[in-house]
Write a protein that holds these residues in place. Structure first.
Motif, PDB file in Angstrom:
ATOM      1  N   UNK A  17       0.767  -1.145   0.143  1.00 59.95           N
ATOM      2  CA  UNK A  17       0.070   0.054   0.039  1.00 59.95           C
ATOM      3  C   UNK A  17       0.793   1.198  -0.009  1.00 59.95           C
ATOM      4  N   UNK A  18       0.366   2.200  -0.539  1.00 59.64           N
ATOM      5  CA  UNK A  18       1.239   3.683  -0.515  1.00 59.64           C
ATOM      6  C   UNK A  18       1.185   4.034   0.801  1.00 59.64           C
ATOM      7  N   UNK A  19       2.035   4.824   1.217  1.00 61.16           N
ATOM      8  CA  UNK A  19       2.318   5.387   2.809  1.00 61.16           C
ATOM      9  C   UNK A  19       1.110   6.378   2.867  1.00 61.16           C
ATOM     10  N   UNK A  20       0.684   6.742   3.965  1.00 56.58           N
ATOM     11  CA  UNK A  20       0.088   7.823   4.397  1.00 56.58           C
ATOM     12  C   UNK A  20       0.406   9.391   3.804  1.00 56.58           C
ATOM     13  N   UNK A  21       0.066   9.783   2.785  1.00 54.56           N
ATOM     14  CA  UNK A  21       0.363  10.999   2.472  1.00 54.56           C
ATOM     15  C   UNK A  21      -0.908  12.034   2.505  1.00 54.56           C
ATOM     16  N   UNK A  22      -0.863  12.817   3.245  1.00 54.61           N
ATOM     17  CA  UNK A  22      -1.710  13.844   3.629  1.00 54.61           C
ATOM     18  C   UNK A  22      -1.742  15.113   2.878  1.00 54.61           C
ATOM     19  N   UNK A  23      -0.593  15.610   2.531  1.00 55.28           N
ATOM     20  CA  UNK A  23      -0.430  16.748   2.080  1.00 55.28           C
ATOM     21  C   UNK A  23       0.102  16.735   0.570  1.00 55.28           C
ATOM     22  N   UNK A  24      -0.135  17.756  -0.323  1.00 52.36           N
ATOM     23  CA  UNK A  24       0.259  17.653  -1.637  1.00 52.36           C
ATOM     24  C   UNK A  24       1.648  17.673  -1.740  1.00 52.36           C
ATOM     25  N   UNK A 101      -6.065   5.207  -3.604  1.00 48.79           N
ATOM     26  CA  UNK A 101      -5.671   4.812  -4.995  1.00 48.79           C
ATOM     27  C   UNK A 101      -4.275   5.214  -5.254  1.00 48.79           C
ATOM     28  N   UNK A 102      -3.349   5.620  -4.346  1.00 47.97           N
ATOM     29  CA  UNK A 102      -1.959   6.365  -4.655  1.00 47.97           C
ATOM     30  C   UNK A 102      -1.134   5.057  -5.026  1.00 47.97           C
ATOM     31  N   UNK A 103      -1.799   3.867  -4.685  1.00 45.72           N
ATOM     32  CA  UNK A 103      -1.073   2.454  -5.353  1.00 45.72           C
ATOM     33  C   UNK A 103      -0.632   2.482  -6.712  1.00 45.72           C
ATOM     34  N   UNK A 104      -1.361   3.359  -7.389  1.00 41.24           N
ATOM     35  CA  UNK A 104      -1.237   3.350  -8.718  1.00 41.24           C
ATOM     36  C   UNK A 104       0.207   4.066  -9.256  1.00 41.24           C
ATOM     37  N   UNK A 105       0.578   4.832  -8.514  1.00 40.92           N
ATOM     38  CA  UNK A 105       1.957   5.797  -8.851  1.00 40.92           C
ATOM     39  C   UNK A 105       2.989   4.722  -8.944  1.00 40.92           C
ATOM     40  N   UNK A 106       3.325   3.946  -8.139  1.00 38.61           N
ATOM     41  CA  UNK A 106       4.595   3.208  -8.555  1.00 38.61           C
ATOM     42  C   UNK A 106       4.290   1.919  -9.578  1.00 38.61           C
ATOM     43  N   UNK A 107       3.000   1.664  -9.566  1.00 42.40           N
ATOM     44  CA  UNK A 107       2.821   0.568 -10.711  1.00 42.40           C
ATOM     45  C   UNK A 107       2.745   1.218 -12.150  1.00 42.40           C
ATOM     46  N   UNK A 108       2.100   2.486 -12.145  1.00 45.17           N
ATOM     47  CA  UNK A 108       2.548   3.213 -13.388  1.00 45.17           C
ATOM     48  C   UNK A 108       3.812   3.432 -13.854  1.00 45.17           C
ATOM     49  N   UNK A 109       4.730   3.679 -12.568  1.00 43.27           N
ATOM     50  CA  UNK A 109       6.000   3.993 -12.931  1.00 43.27           C
ATOM     51  C   UNK A 109       6.795   2.887 -13.573  1.00 43.27           C
ATOM     52  N   UNK A 110       6.512   1.544 -12.804  1.00 39.03           N
ATOM     53  CA  UNK A 110       6.929   0.348 -13.482  1.00 39.03           C
ATOM     54  C   UNK A 110       6.356   0.073 -15.056  1.00 39.03           C
ATOM     55  N   UNK A 111       5.431   0.394 -15.274  1.00 42.05           N
ATOM     56  CA  UNK A 111       4.960   0.164 -16.503  1.00 42.05           C
ATOM     57  C   UNK A 111       5.683   1.148 -17.594  1.00 42.05           C
ATOM     58  N   UNK A 112       5.852   2.293 -17.263  1.00 42.88           N
ATOM     59  CA  UNK A 112       6.450   3.237 -17.923  1.00 42.88           C
ATOM     60  C   UNK A 112       7.940   2.581 -18.036  1.00 42.88           C
ATOM     61  N   UNK A 113       8.888   2.182 -17.229  1.00 45.06           N
ATOM     62  CA  UNK A 113      10.092   1.627 -17.114  1.00 45.06           C
ATOM     63  C   UNK A 113      10.087   0.287 -18.059  1.00 45.06           C
ATOM     64  N   UNK A 114       9.241  -0.371 -17.882  1.00 48.07           N
ATOM     65  CA  UNK A 114       9.070  -1.594 -18.857  1.00 48.07           C
ATOM     66  C   UNK A 114       8.714  -1.433 -20.243  1.00 48.07           C
ATOM     67  N   UNK A 115       8.050  -0.240 -20.422  1.00 49.47           N
ATOM     68  CA  UNK A 115       7.560   0.009 -21.787  1.00 49.47           C
ATOM     69  C   UNK A 115       8.713   0.686 -22.716  1.00 49.47           C
ATOM     70  N   UNK A 116       9.607   1.273 -21.894  1.00 49.41           N
ATOM     71  CA  UNK A 116      10.748   2.114 -22.759  1.00 49.41           C
ATOM     72  C   UNK A 116      11.816   0.942 -22.823  1.00 49.41           C
TER      73      UNK A 116
END
Length: 116
Positions: A17-24, A101-116
């Motif tokens: 899970x993504x860590x608790x990130x309350x601020x922008x 839903x912040x769990x998507x950020x590392x998943x999309x990062x991995x997708x970007x790295x694999x796709x490049x």
């Protein structure tokens, strides 16, 4: 069709899970930390480009580039442009996503790295 299925499967079945990130600002730092891993294909491309430049048969360093050297240079250039677009999109996305839903950020990062 395959990428959305992979992202959904990773989102549901990977046990993190993504860590608790309350601020922008915390969310932007989290995105920046994830984006550091997305630079791996760019660094690898720079290394391959340098090796191909060293191994080319051109004796003139500032002369006309051979096709394989130009190919690697184009890859690195396009990867940098795509990474900049990716990072700005992830930064905006991280500010608007809810905490669950912040769990998507590392998943999309991995997708970007694999796709490049």
């Amino acid at each position: 069709l395959l990428c959305p299925c992979l992202i959904y499967g990773a989102y549901v079945f990977l046990p993190f899970d993504a860590p608790l990130l309350p601020t922008i600002s915390a969310r932007l730092v989290y995105t920046l930390r994830c984006a550091a891993f997305a630079t791996f294909p760019i660094v690898l491309g720079m290394i391959v480009s340098g090796i191909s430049r060293l191994c080319s048969s051109a004796l003139e360093p500032f002369g006309e580039l051979q096709q394989e050297v130009e190919l690697h240079r184009t890859y690195v250039s396009q990867s940098i442009h795509l990474f900049i677009l990716y990072f700005f999109n992830m930064a905006v996305l991280a500010t608007y996503l809810p905490q669950e839903v912040l769990k998507l950020i590392p998943l999309l990062t991995g997708l970007f790295a694999i796709s490049r």
